[in-house]
Design a protein around this motif. Structure first.
Motif, mmCIF file in Angstrom:
data_model
loop_
_atom_site.group_PDB
_atom_site.id
_atom_site.type_symbol
_atom_site.label_atom_id
_atom_site.label_comp_id
_atom_site.label_asym_id
_atom_site.label_seq_id
_atom_site.Cartn_x
_atom_site.Cartn_y
_atom_site.Cartn_z
ATOM 1 N N LEU A 126 4.111 5.724 -5.513
ATOM 2 C CA LEU A 126 4.138 5.704 -6.976
ATOM 3 C C LEU A 126 3.068 6.607 -7.567
ATOM 4 N N THR A 127 1.881 6.580 -6.945
ATOM 5 C CA THR A 127 0.797 7.440 -7.435
ATOM 6 C C THR A 127 1.160 8.913 -7.280
ATOM 7 N N THR A 128 1.768 9.251 -6.152
ATOM 8 C CA THR A 128 2.166 10.655 -5.928
ATOM 9 C C THR A 128 3.207 11.109 -6.941
ATOM 10 N N VAL A 129 4.213 10.299 -7.171
ATOM 11 C CA VAL A 129 5.279 10.653 -8.129
ATOM 12 C C VAL A 129 4.718 10.829 -9.535
ATOM 13 N N LEU A 130 3.857 9.883 -9.926
ATOM 14 C CA LEU A 130 3.272 9.989 -11.267
ATOM 15 C C LEU A 130 2.404 11.227 -11.388
ATOM 16 N N SER A 131 1.684 11.565 -10.317
ATOM 17 C CA SER A 131 0.861 12.778 -10.359
ATOM 18 C C SER A 131 1.723 14.025 -10.527
ATOM 19 N N LEU A 132 2.843 14.101 -9.774
ATOM 20 C CA LEU A 132 3.740 15.265 -9.899
ATOM 21 C C LEU A 132 4.326 15.365 -11.290
ATOM 22 N N ILE A 133 4.735 14.230 -11.845
ATOM 23 C CA ILE A 133 5.301 14.234 -13.204
ATOM 24 C C ILE A 133 4.269 14.721 -14.208
ATOM 25 N N PHE A 134 3.025 14.287 -14.015
ATOM 26 C CA PHE A 134 1.973 14.694 -14.956
ATOM 27 C C PHE A 134 1.717 16.198 -14.864
ATOM 28 N N VAL A 135 1.691 16.734 -13.631
ATOM 29 C CA VAL A 135 1.464 18.173 -13.452
ATOM 30 C C VAL A 135 2.579 18.982 -14.092
ATOM 31 N N LEU A 161 0.826 -1.209 0.000
ATOM 32 C CA LEU A 161 0.000 0.000 0.000
ATOM 33 C C LEU A 161 0.860 1.259 0.000
ATOM 34 N N PHE A 162 1.916 1.261 0.789
ATOM 35 C CA PHE A 162 2.808 2.426 0.845
ATOM 36 C C PHE A 162 3.470 2.670 -0.512
ATOM 37 N N SER A 163 3.900 1.570 -1.157
ATOM 38 C CA SER A 163 4.527 1.705 -2.471
ATOM 39 C C SER A 163 3.550 2.265 -3.489
ATOM 40 N N VAL A 164 2.298 1.784 -3.425
ATOM 41 C CA VAL A 164 1.295 2.281 -4.367
ATOM 42 C C VAL A 164 1.053 3.777 -4.165
ATOM 43 N N VAL A 165 0.986 4.224 -2.910
ATOM 44 C CA VAL A 165 0.770 5.652 -2.626
ATOM 45 C C VAL A 165 1.923 6.486 -3.154
#
Length: 398
Positions: A362-371, A356-360
């Motif tokens: 990874l999701t945060t990093v991908l969101s920042l990259i997208f922004v 769960l921690f890894s998923v969170v």
């Protein structure tokens, strides 16, 4: 002559003859020997005063008392007891008006036989035992005759035990589909025959396994070893093998785990370390799927070997192929929830948290990259528009 009559010998003979010929109050005529007469309860019972019909007044006594149940006496001295119950049983005697005993008879009361309730047990392929319960309490001694046969066969005797009310047949024709048992009950008031039909292969029910033992395995904190013997009433082990079912659970749990086996002993590999366990066995014919399971053996309690503080668990040190016992029957079903090991639960929770921690992350990093990417696209688009406008302005004539 007078002297002869006055002699002591002659006087003795005369006295003896006069005493023996004198009528006695206790004398019973030769054709009126004490016997037994049977009567039906709640009906009228007739007692005759001897075999010959007499026309003199008689007096009846019951157990030497003149008090009789509800009755009437006919003109020929016959006693008729009306609607008799158990209190009317006893010894009846009739006397003439001089007190001479004319006849005596014992009266027993009861009912004729009724149909029997029959049940049969088949503990193995070579023996059948059928028992019965009377549907009517007759209160009278009874005789039983029992016979048994398969379809199309001759009747053969079923050996009767009158006291225990059962009969036995050895080596029945097990290959026959249908068998019939008939039992006749006879008493002094009548007889009744009861017949039942059944299938031996469906009634086959072994006795429970015997000499069941559950022991710990030294050095193995999660294992128990279970051993047993075939039922002593199951003599042909090789010709008719048995399947055994073992069930076990930690003491206090409502969930059972089950293991099936053909041979003894069997090792339980997933016992809960440090907990007391309940263990039971039962058996069934392995070939005949329509046979019945035996009753469960008595509950046994056992605890796995406990790890000492100075030693490590050999479960972690030795591979399973070092273990000498057969593990073929390990086909466990209906696993108990209490068998989940605490250490496994802890490891599983840790893994879930990490995932769960890894998923969170990874999701945060991908969101920042997208922004960042979106913003960069917007900036590039604005810069391109400005350059285009400047070019247009320069190309215009001044």
């Amino acid at each position: 002559m007078p002297g002869l009559l006055s002699s002591p010998v002659c006087l003795t003979v005369i006295c003896f003859l006069s005493w023996s010929l004198r009528p006695s109050r206790a004398q019973i005529r030769t054709d009126e020997v004490l016997g037994v007469q049977y009567g039906r309860l709640e009906s009228n019972v007739t007692l005759a005063c001897g075999k010959s019909q007499i026309r003199i007044p008689v007096v009846w006594h019951l157990n030497h008392s003149s008090v009789l149940p509800w009755h009437k006496v006919t003109s020929d001295g016959t006693l008729v007891l009306l609607h008799v119950d158990h209190s009317a049983q006893g010894n009846y005697s009739c006397y003439d008006n001089r007190g001479l005993l004319l006849h005596s008879v014992k009266l027993r009361l009861g009912h004729p036989p009724g149909l029997l309730s029959i049940s049969c047990k088949v503990p193995n392929h070579t023996h059948v035992r059928c028992s019965w319960v009377d549907s009517v309490k007759t209160f009278l001694p009874a005789k039983y005759n029992a016979s048994f046969r398969g379809t199309g066969q001759e009747w053969r005797p079923c050996v009767v035990d009158v006291v225990r009310k059962h009969c036995d047949v050895d080596h029945p024709a097990f290959w026959q589909t249908i068998h019939t048992l008939r039992i006749s009950e006879n008493n002094a008031l009548g007889s009744e025959t009861t017949s039942v039909r059944f299938k031996l292969h469906e009634l086959l029910k072994p006795d429970p396994p015997e000499s069941v033992l559950v022991n710990e395995l030294e050095g193995y904190p999660k294992r128990l070893i279970v051993s047993w013997n075939f039922p002593s009433s199951w003599p042909l082990h090789d010709a008719f093998p048995l399947m055994f079912q073992i069930r076990y659970r930690p003491y206090g749990s409502i969930y059972w785990s089950e293991v099936y086996a053909e041979e003894s002993p069997v090792v339980i590999f997933d016992a809960l370390a440090g907990y007391l366990h309940q263990v039971q066995l039962r058996a069934r014919d392995e070939v005949n799927s329509e046979s019945q399971w035996s009753e469960w053996s008595p509950l046994l309690l056992a605890r796995p070997w406990e790890v000492s503080s100075t030693s490590e668990s050999p479960d972690l040190l030795l591979p399973d192929y070092f273990f000498p016992f057969n593990t073929k029957p390990e086909t466990s079903t209906a696993k108990t929830h209490t068998h989940d090991r605490p250490e496994d639960e802890g490891n599983l929770g840790l893994v879930i948290l990490l995932v769960l921690f890894s998923v969170v992350i990874l999701t945060t990093v991908l969101s920042l990259i997208f922004v960042v990417w979106v913003r960069q696209r917007r900036r590039d688009h604005v810069t391109k528009q400005e350059l285009t406008a400047m070019v247009k302005m320069k190309s215009m004539p001044t």
